[in-house]
Design an enzyme around this catalytic site. Structure first.
Site, PDB file in Angstrom:
ATOM      1  N   LYS A   1      39.920 -78.991-109.230  1.00 47.00           N
ATOM      2  CA  LYS A   1      38.533 -78.648-108.916  1.00 47.00           C
ATOM      3  C   LYS A   1      37.883 -79.766-108.110  1.00 47.00           C
ATOM      4  O   LYS A   1      37.921 -80.935-108.510  1.00 47.00           O
ATOM      5  CB  LYS A   1      37.734 -78.418-110.205  1.00 47.00           C
ATOM      6  CG  LYS A   1      38.161 -77.192-110.970  1.00 47.00           C
ATOM      7  CD  LYS A   1      37.396 -77.054-112.283  1.00 47.00           C
ATOM      8  CE  LYS A   1      36.009 -76.520-112.068  1.00 47.00           C
ATOM      9  NZ  LYS A   1      35.339 -76.203-113.370  1.00 47.00           N
ATOM     10  N   ILE A   2      37.296 -79.378-106.994  1.00 50.20           N
ATOM     11  CA  ILE A   2      36.560 -80.314-106.144  1.00 50.20           C
ATOM     12  C   ILE A   2      35.145 -79.765-105.970  1.00 50.20           C
ATOM     13  O   ILE A   2      34.975 -78.620-105.545  1.00 50.20           O
ATOM     14  CB  ILE A   2      37.236 -80.481-104.771  1.00 50.20           C
ATOM     15  CG1 ILE A   2      38.619 -81.115-104.936  1.00 50.20           C
ATOM     16  CG2 ILE A   2      36.368 -81.331-103.840  1.00 50.20           C
ATOM     17  CD1 ILE A   2      39.383 -81.270-103.622  1.00 50.20           C
TER      18      ILE A   2
END
Length: 374
Positions: free
Chosen positions: A140-141
């Site tokens: 996740k970014i």
């Protein structure tokens, strides 16, 4: 009568659980949700891990091993969280195989404190991809401005990405562009595009929380009539953007090369205002090819009394846009709302990470060292 979770799945919505803990894994809770409740994926975030690690004694043995090795706090934190995510990925692996990699995914987030540092985000994403070492992982970014080039760079390296903390339609457009750019670079690098996956996590309930607060300050009848309408309207217009992106020549070229679409993911679907139906952010956002990641309480509510339509998104775009226009007429600044929410989202995860780190550091300093293993 078809149960609501089956109806949701049949409508094309992938049900993911927005929670993970060592206790879920050791007790078999996650496995049961996968087997019995149509759960096809898991998402995590720093707040979820902070709650899990500080609220359970199931980490005691690993903490003892980490204390014996005298590891630094940041290293300990990553070893604990990647252990859980790796285990969860193994639980979900049959779903991943059965759906040809569409579902069966588990997400882990980069350190939120580096959300505004592109190079560090890229380095951390690569490290997490290597540490977990499972094909059904999503890294996740956050969709902060500096995260966009990191998203493209990681996709170009063959890393599957969950883009998180999306609130605005404009930022979602930038996320789609970053997704396409990353796949184009991956294609240039000779990578198999079919092996790269991505979702775009569009946050829902927090939009209502912020806008309802502003409407309440206005105190007019018109303002009261718009309470609870913004989040669903915003998400429905995001789905329209998704559909528009899927018919562009740019995407069609990537799709013909084997690329899979970046599915919209509805996040923050637990109801914050108790006056609202507890299933609204699920049943009002039913559309093909989306993910809805929900806390277990929301999952149980849908299973118990959710009324799931075949589709609650198509045919709503004009009304959804009218809702945003009506809010603007009342002086609700959409751009300011989404900017505040993005900044608060990163800050909340920062605070959770810092709090967990402080508690973990204290725990490591007082935990008896042990060399025993699982």
């Amino acid at each position: 009568m078809t149960d609501p979770l089956t109806a949701l799945t049949d409508a094309g919505v992938s049900i993911w659980l927005d929670d993970l803990s060592r206790e879920r894994l050791t007790s078999g809770s996650l496995a049961r949700l996968v087997a019995d409740q149509h759960v096809a994926g898991v998402t995590t975030n720093p707040t979820i891990f902070a709650k899990a690690i500080t609220g359970s004694d199931t980490y005691t043995e690993q903490l003892g091993q980490l204390a014996a090795r005298r590891v630094e706090m940041d290293t300990a934190l990553r070893e604990i969280t990647t252990f859980d995510v790796r285990w969860a990925a193994d639980v979900l692996r049959p779903v991943y195989d059965a759906t040809d990699g569409v579902d069966g995914r588990v997400s882990i987030e980069v350190d939120p404190r580096i959300a505004h540092d592109t190079e560090r985000t890229i380095a951390e994403a690569k490290a997490l991809w290597w540490l977990v070492d499972r094909p059904n992982l999503f890294v996740k970014i956050p969709a902060a401005k500096q995260g966009l080039p990191a998203i493209s760079a990681c996709l170009a390296e063959g890393i599957s990405i969950n883009v998180t903390l999306i609130f605005s339609l404009a930022r979602y457009g930038e996320v789609i562009d970053a997704f396409h750019a990353g796949l184009e670079r991956a294609r240039e690098n000779g990578r198999d595009l079919a092996s790269i996956s991505s979702v775009a996590s569009f946050f829902v309930s927090r939009v209502d929380t912020e806008i309802d607060h502003r409407l309440d300050k206005l105190g007019s009848d018109n303002a009261a009539g718009l309470r609870g309408k913004a989040a669903i309207a915003n998400a429905r217009l995001a789905y329209q953007r998704y559909e528009q992106a899927c018919v562009t020549e740019r995407w069609q070229a990537l799709h013909q090369a084997g690329a899979r679409p970046q599915r919209p993911l509805w996040a923050s679907t637990g109801v914050k205002d108790p006056s609202y139906p507890d299933t609204r952010y699920v049943v009002d956002l039913v559309a093909p090819e989306v993910v809805n990641t929900m806390p277990e309480a929301t999952l149980r509510a849908v299973a118990d009394h959710g009324v799931v339509p075949a589709d609650s998104v198509h045919g709503t775009y004009e009304a959804a846009q009218q809702t945003l226009d009506d809010l603007a007429e009342l002086g609700i600044d959409y751009d300011d709302v989404v900017q505040v929410l993005e900044e608060e989202g990163v800050a909340k995860f920062d605070a959770s990470w810092d709090h967990l780190g402080e508690q973990l550091a204290r725990t490591l300093s007082t935990t008896p060292a042990t060399a025993s293993g699982r």
